[in-house]
Motif scaffolding. Sequence first.
Motif, PDB file in Angstrom:
ATOM      1  N   MET A 147       0.837  -1.191   0.000  1.00  0.00           N
ATOM      2  CA  MET A 147       0.000   0.000   0.000  1.00  0.00           C
ATOM      3  C   MET A 147       0.881   1.253   0.000  1.00  0.00           C
ATOM      4  SD  MET A 147      -2.901   1.114   2.770  1.00  0.00           S
ATOM      5  CE  MET A 147      -3.823  -0.405   2.495  1.00  0.00           C
ATOM      6  N   LYS A 148       0.583   2.153  -0.896  1.00  0.00           N
ATOM      7  CA  LYS A 148       1.375   3.369  -1.033  1.00  0.00           C
ATOM      8  C   LYS A 148       1.129   4.298   0.161  1.00  0.00           C
ATOM      9  CE  LYS A 148       2.101   7.277  -4.176  1.00  0.00           C
ATOM     10  NZ  LYS A 148       1.723   8.354  -3.235  1.00  0.00           N
ATOM     11  N   GLY A 149       2.203   4.752   0.774  1.00  0.00           N
ATOM     12  CA  GLY A 149       2.081   5.681   1.887  1.00  0.00           C
ATOM     13  C   GLY A 149       1.795   7.090   1.378  1.00  0.00           C
ATOM     14  N   TYR A 150       1.047   7.858   2.158  1.00  0.00           N
ATOM     15  CA  TYR A 150       0.731   9.225   1.732  1.00  0.00           C
ATOM     16  C   TYR A 150       1.906  10.150   1.989  1.00  0.00           C
ATOM     17  CZ  TYR A 150      -0.319  10.323   6.678  1.00  0.00           C
ATOM     18  OH  TYR A 150      -0.261  10.510   8.038  1.00  0.00           O
ATOM     19  N   GLU A 151       2.030  11.153   1.124  1.00  0.00           N
ATOM     20  CA  GLU A 151       3.112  12.119   1.247  1.00  0.00           C
ATOM     21  C   GLU A 151       2.539  13.482   1.649  1.00  0.00           C
ATOM     22  OE1 GLU A 151       6.190  11.953  -1.779  1.00  0.00           O
ATOM     23  OE2 GLU A 151       5.259  10.148  -2.606  1.00  0.00           O
ATOM     24  N   ARG A 152       3.434  14.412   1.930  1.00  0.00           N
ATOM     25  CA  ARG A 152       3.007  15.705   2.474  1.00  0.00           C
ATOM     26  C   ARG A 152       2.056  16.446   1.546  1.00  0.00           C
ATOM     27  NH1 ARG A 152       7.586  18.045   6.371  1.00  0.00           N
ATOM     28  NH2 ARG A 152       6.492  19.991   6.090  1.00  0.00           N
ATOM     29  N   HIS A 153       2.191  16.225   0.238  1.00  0.00           N
ATOM     30  CA  HIS A 153       1.361  16.961  -0.716  1.00  0.00           C
ATOM     31  C   HIS A 153       0.084  16.222  -1.092  1.00  0.00           C
ATOM     32  CE1 HIS A 153       4.024  14.360  -3.154  1.00  0.00           C
ATOM     33  NE2 HIS A 153       2.940  14.206  -3.888  1.00  0.00           N
ATOM     34  N   ASP A 154      -0.084  14.983  -0.663  1.00  0.00           N
ATOM     35  CA  ASP A 154      -1.267  14.199  -1.022  1.00  0.00           C
ATOM     36  C   ASP A 154      -2.491  14.673  -0.233  1.00  0.00           C
ATOM     37  OD1 ASP A 154       0.068  12.547  -2.819  1.00  0.00           O
ATOM     38  OD2 ASP A 154       0.628  11.106  -1.279  1.00  0.00           O
ATOM     39  N   GLU A 155      -3.583  14.919  -0.924  1.00  0.00           N
ATOM     40  CA  GLU A 155      -4.798  15.415  -0.275  1.00  0.00           C
ATOM     41  C   GLU A 155      -5.646  14.238   0.213  1.00  0.00           C
ATOM     42  OE1 GLU A 155      -6.726  18.119  -2.931  1.00  0.00           O
ATOM     43  OE2 GLU A 155      -5.182  19.651  -2.701  1.00  0.00           O
ATOM     44  N   VAL A 156      -5.212  13.645   1.318  1.00  0.00           N
ATOM     45  CA  VAL A 156      -5.868  12.443   1.862  1.00  0.00           C
ATOM     46  C   VAL A 156      -6.343  12.641   3.296  1.00  0.00           C
ATOM     47  CG1 VAL A 156      -4.538  10.895   0.372  1.00  0.00           C
ATOM     48  CG2 VAL A 156      -3.654  11.483   2.647  1.00  0.00           C
ATOM     49  N   LEU A 157      -6.062  13.799   3.884  1.00  0.00           N
ATOM     50  CA  LEU A 157      -6.400  14.002   5.295  1.00  0.00           C
ATOM     51  C   LEU A 157      -7.820  14.547   5.431  1.00  0.00           C
ATOM     52  CD1 LEU A 157      -3.103  15.621   6.663  1.00  0.00           C
ATOM     53  CD2 LEU A 157      -3.636  13.224   6.214  1.00  0.00           C
ATOM     54  N   ASN A 158      -8.635  13.839   6.200  1.00  0.00           N
ATOM     55  CA  ASN A 158     -10.008  14.278   6.441  1.00  0.00           C
ATOM     56  C   ASN A 158     -10.004  15.232   7.632  1.00  0.00           C
ATOM     57  OD1 ASN A 158     -12.748  14.577   6.707  1.00  0.00           O
ATOM     58  ND2 ASN A 158     -13.143  12.479   7.393  1.00  0.00           N
ATOM     59  N   THR A 159      -9.519  16.446   7.389  1.00  0.00           N
ATOM     60  CA  THR A 159      -9.303  17.398   8.478  1.00  0.00           C
ATOM     61  C   THR A 159     -10.127  18.677   8.318  1.00  0.00           C
ATOM     62  OG1 THR A 159      -7.352  18.219   7.285  1.00  0.00           O
ATOM     63  CG2 THR A 159      -6.976  16.586   9.011  1.00  0.00           C
ATOM     64  N   GLN A 160     -11.238  18.573   7.595  1.00  0.00           N
ATOM     65  CA  GLN A 160     -12.078  19.755   7.400  1.00  0.00           C
ATOM     66  C   GLN A 160     -12.534  20.330   8.742  1.00  0.00           C
ATOM     67  OE1 GLN A 160     -15.598  19.017   5.081  1.00  0.00           O
ATOM     68  NE2 GLN A 160     -16.198  21.162   4.994  1.00  0.00           N
ATOM     69  N   GLN A 161     -13.016  19.478   9.641  1.00  0.00           N
ATOM     70  CA  GLN A 161     -13.494  19.940  10.935  1.00  0.00           C
ATOM     71  C   GLN A 161     -12.346  20.491  11.784  1.00  0.00           C
ATOM     72  OE1 GLN A 161     -15.897  17.020  12.923  1.00  0.00           O
ATOM     73  NE2 GLN A 161     -16.448  18.363  14.617  1.00  0.00           N
ATOM     74  N   SER A 221       7.289  12.937  14.327  1.00  0.00           N
ATOM     75  CA  SER A 221       6.605  13.432  13.134  1.00  0.00           C
ATOM     76  C   SER A 221       6.354  12.293  12.155  1.00  0.00           C
ATOM     77  CB  SER A 221       7.443  14.520  12.454  1.00  0.00           C
ATOM     78  OG  SER A 221       6.913  14.833  11.185  1.00  0.00           O
ATOM     79  N   ALA A 222       5.146  12.286  11.587  1.00  0.00           N
ATOM     80  CA  ALA A 222       4.798  11.282  10.577  1.00  0.00           C
ATOM     81  C   ALA A 222       4.980  11.812   9.162  1.00  0.00           C
ATOM     82  CB  ALA A 222       3.346  10.837  10.759  1.00  0.00           C
ATOM     83  N   VAL A 223       5.343  13.095   9.045  1.00  0.00           N
ATOM     84  CA  VAL A 223       5.385  13.712   7.710  1.00  0.00           C
ATOM     85  C   VAL A 223       6.690  14.460   7.469  1.00  0.00           C
ATOM     86  CG1 VAL A 223       2.889  13.875   7.400  1.00  0.00           C
ATOM     87  CG2 VAL A 223       4.093  15.682   8.645  1.00  0.00           C
ATOM     88  N   GLY A 224       7.769  14.002   8.073  1.00  0.00           N
ATOM     89  CA  GLY A 224       9.052  14.639   7.827  1.00  0.00           C
ATOM     90  C   GLY A 224       9.358  15.743   8.814  1.00  0.00           C
ATOM     91  N   TYR A 280      -6.568   2.986   4.675  1.00  0.00           N
ATOM     92  CA  TYR A 280      -5.997   3.623   5.860  1.00  0.00           C
ATOM     93  C   TYR A 280      -4.481   3.476   5.837  1.00  0.00           C
ATOM     94  CZ  TYR A 280     -10.708   4.054   7.606  1.00  0.00           C
ATOM     95  OH  TYR A 280     -12.018   4.396   7.738  1.00  0.00           O
ATOM     96  N   PRO A 281      -3.836   4.182   4.902  1.00  0.00           N
ATOM     97  CA  PRO A 281      -2.387   4.052   4.793  1.00  0.00           C
ATOM     98  C   PRO A 281      -1.665   4.843   5.864  1.00  0.00           C
ATOM     99  CG  PRO A 281      -3.144   5.719   3.266  1.00  0.00           C
ATOM    100  CD  PRO A 281      -4.373   5.162   3.934  1.00  0.00           C
ATOM    101  N   ILE A 282      -0.439   4.487   6.088  1.00  0.00           N
ATOM    102  CA  ILE A 282       0.425   5.322   6.908  1.00  0.00           C
ATOM    103  C   ILE A 282       1.204   6.220   5.957  1.00  0.00           C
ATOM    104  CG2 ILE A 282       0.590   3.609   8.734  1.00  0.00           C
ATOM    105  CD1 ILE A 282       3.393   2.904   7.669  1.00  0.00           C
ATOM    106  N   SER A 283       1.935   7.145   6.500  1.00  0.00           N
ATOM    107  CA  SER A 283       2.672   8.073   5.649  1.00  0.00           C
ATOM    108  C   SER A 283       3.875   7.394   5.005  1.00  0.00           C
ATOM    109  CB  SER A 283       3.149   9.278   6.468  1.00  0.00           C
ATOM    110  OG  SER A 283       4.141   8.875   7.407  1.00  0.00           O
ATOM    111  N   PHE A 284       4.325   7.970   3.903  1.00  0.00           N
ATOM    112  CA  PHE A 284       5.530   7.486   3.232  1.00  0.00           C
ATOM    113  C   PHE A 284       6.712   7.510   4.199  1.00  0.00           C
ATOM    114  CE2 PHE A 284       9.420   9.189   1.192  1.00  0.00           C
ATOM    115  CZ  PHE A 284       9.814   8.049   0.493  1.00  0.00           C
ATOM    116  N   THR A 285       6.800   8.563   5.015  1.00  0.00           N
ATOM    117  CA  THR A 285       7.901   8.682   5.975  1.00  0.00           C
ATOM    118  C   THR A 285       7.902   7.524   6.963  1.00  0.00           C
ATOM    119  OG1 THR A 285       7.732  11.090   5.808  1.00  0.00           O
ATOM    120  CG2 THR A 285       8.996  10.208   7.655  1.00  0.00           C
ATOM    121  N   LEU A 286       6.711   7.170   7.479  1.00  0.00           N
ATOM    122  CA  LEU A 286       6.633   6.069   8.448  1.00  0.00           C
ATOM    123  C   LEU A 286       6.919   4.722   7.802  1.00  0.00           C
ATOM    124  CD1 LEU A 286       3.631   6.972  10.782  1.00  0.00           C
ATOM    125  CD2 LEU A 286       6.071   7.237  11.176  1.00  0.00           C
TER     126      LEU A 286
END
Length: 356
Positions: A1-15, A139-142, A247-253
Motif C-alpha cells: 500500500m502506497k504511503g501518503y506524502e506531504r502533498h497528497d490530499e488524503v487528510l479528512n481534516t475539514q473539521q 513526526s509522521a510527515v518529515g 488507511y495508509p500510513i505516511s511514506f515517511t513512516l
Amino acid sequence: MKGYERHDEVLNTQQLLLSIIDLATQRGAHPDKLLKGTKLFYNDLTRVNVNKKPVTCSANTLLTVIENCSKLVKGNEISFLLGRRYFPSHLGLLGQALMNCRHLADMLRLCQCFQLDCFPLMNLTIKTFNDKSYLIFQSAVGKLSSNQQIFITEFMLSALLGAMKYRCGELPELKIHLDYAKVQHIEQYHVHLNMNNHENIQFDQQICMLTIASKQLYLPFNDSANSLKVLALQQMRQVAKLNNKHYPISFTLQLIRYINQGLANNVAVSQECCAQHFGYSSATLKRKLASHSLNYQGIIDNIRSQQAIFQLIICHDSNEKIADALYFTDVSNFRKAFKRWTGMTPNSMREQQCFF
C-alpha cells in the motif's frame, strides 16, 4: 500500500481546520491570512458538499495553517483548546469506537491502527520497560518547524490526556518529557494538561514522550460496550469501501519501519536497497525525501540515536550493551557516533539527564 506524502490530499481534516480557524478568528486573526499559502478559501471549508464527501487536504496545507496560526495569534492556547475538544466529537465513528474500548491500551492500539484519521501528522510508538510504558511521539510527515512541532505536540498531549481523563474519571499519574526548550507559555501546560505536579513536565529532553505505569493502561472501563465498538468499526469499513478509501500510513513512516526492521536484523539498509524495496530509483527516493526536508542518512542516524538514548536514559544500559544492540563493531565507534548524533558522549548524557 502506497504511503501518503506531504502533498497528497488524503487528510479528512475539514473539521479540524475549521476549529483552528474559528479559535484563531475569535482572537483577532483573519481567516484569509490563516489560509495564506494553502490555495484554500474559508468558503471552501464551510461549503456543503452535495455528495456528502468531506473536504480533504494535504499535510502541507494543515502544517501551513498551523504555522500561520502560531505567528498570527498571541496567547498560545489554541493547540490545547483544540486538543481538549478533539475527543470524541471530532472523530466521528472512530470516536464512538474509542469510547467503547476496554481500557487505555485498547484505545491506544486503535489510535495506531487508524493513525491517518486520529493523528495524521504525528506517529505514536509505545515501548515498555520494567513496569512502565513510554508513549513516544515523532513526526509522521518529515521535518517540522519549531512552531509546528510545539503546536502539534501540545495538541496531541491535550487530546490524549483529555481522553484519558474522560474515560478514567481522573487523570492517571503521568510524566511528560519534551524535546524542545521550555516555552514562555508554560502556564498553559499546567492549566490545560491538568498536571498538578509541575515537576512532571520536563523540557529540553532527548525524547518526546509520555510515561505512565503499565498497569494503568489495562484498568478496565466498566461502561464500555464491545458490541458498539465492533459496530462502529464495521460502519467505518463500509464508508471506506464506498469511498474507495484505505488507511495508509505516511511514506515517511513506511520508510522508518523498513529501516527499523533492517537495523533490528542487522540487514543492509542502503539507500539503493531501500529505493528498490519501494520500487523507486535512488534519485526518485532522494527527491521524495527532500520534499519532506529529510535525507536518508539523517533518518538512519535519528533511528539509531533514539534507540541508543532510550536504552541509555530509560533502561540504564551500559555502552557495551547499547553498542552491541546497534551492531557497532566496538564501543569506541559507538561513542563517536553518539557524540555526532547528540553533541555529547554517552557518559555526559547520563550525568545530565534527570529522568524520574
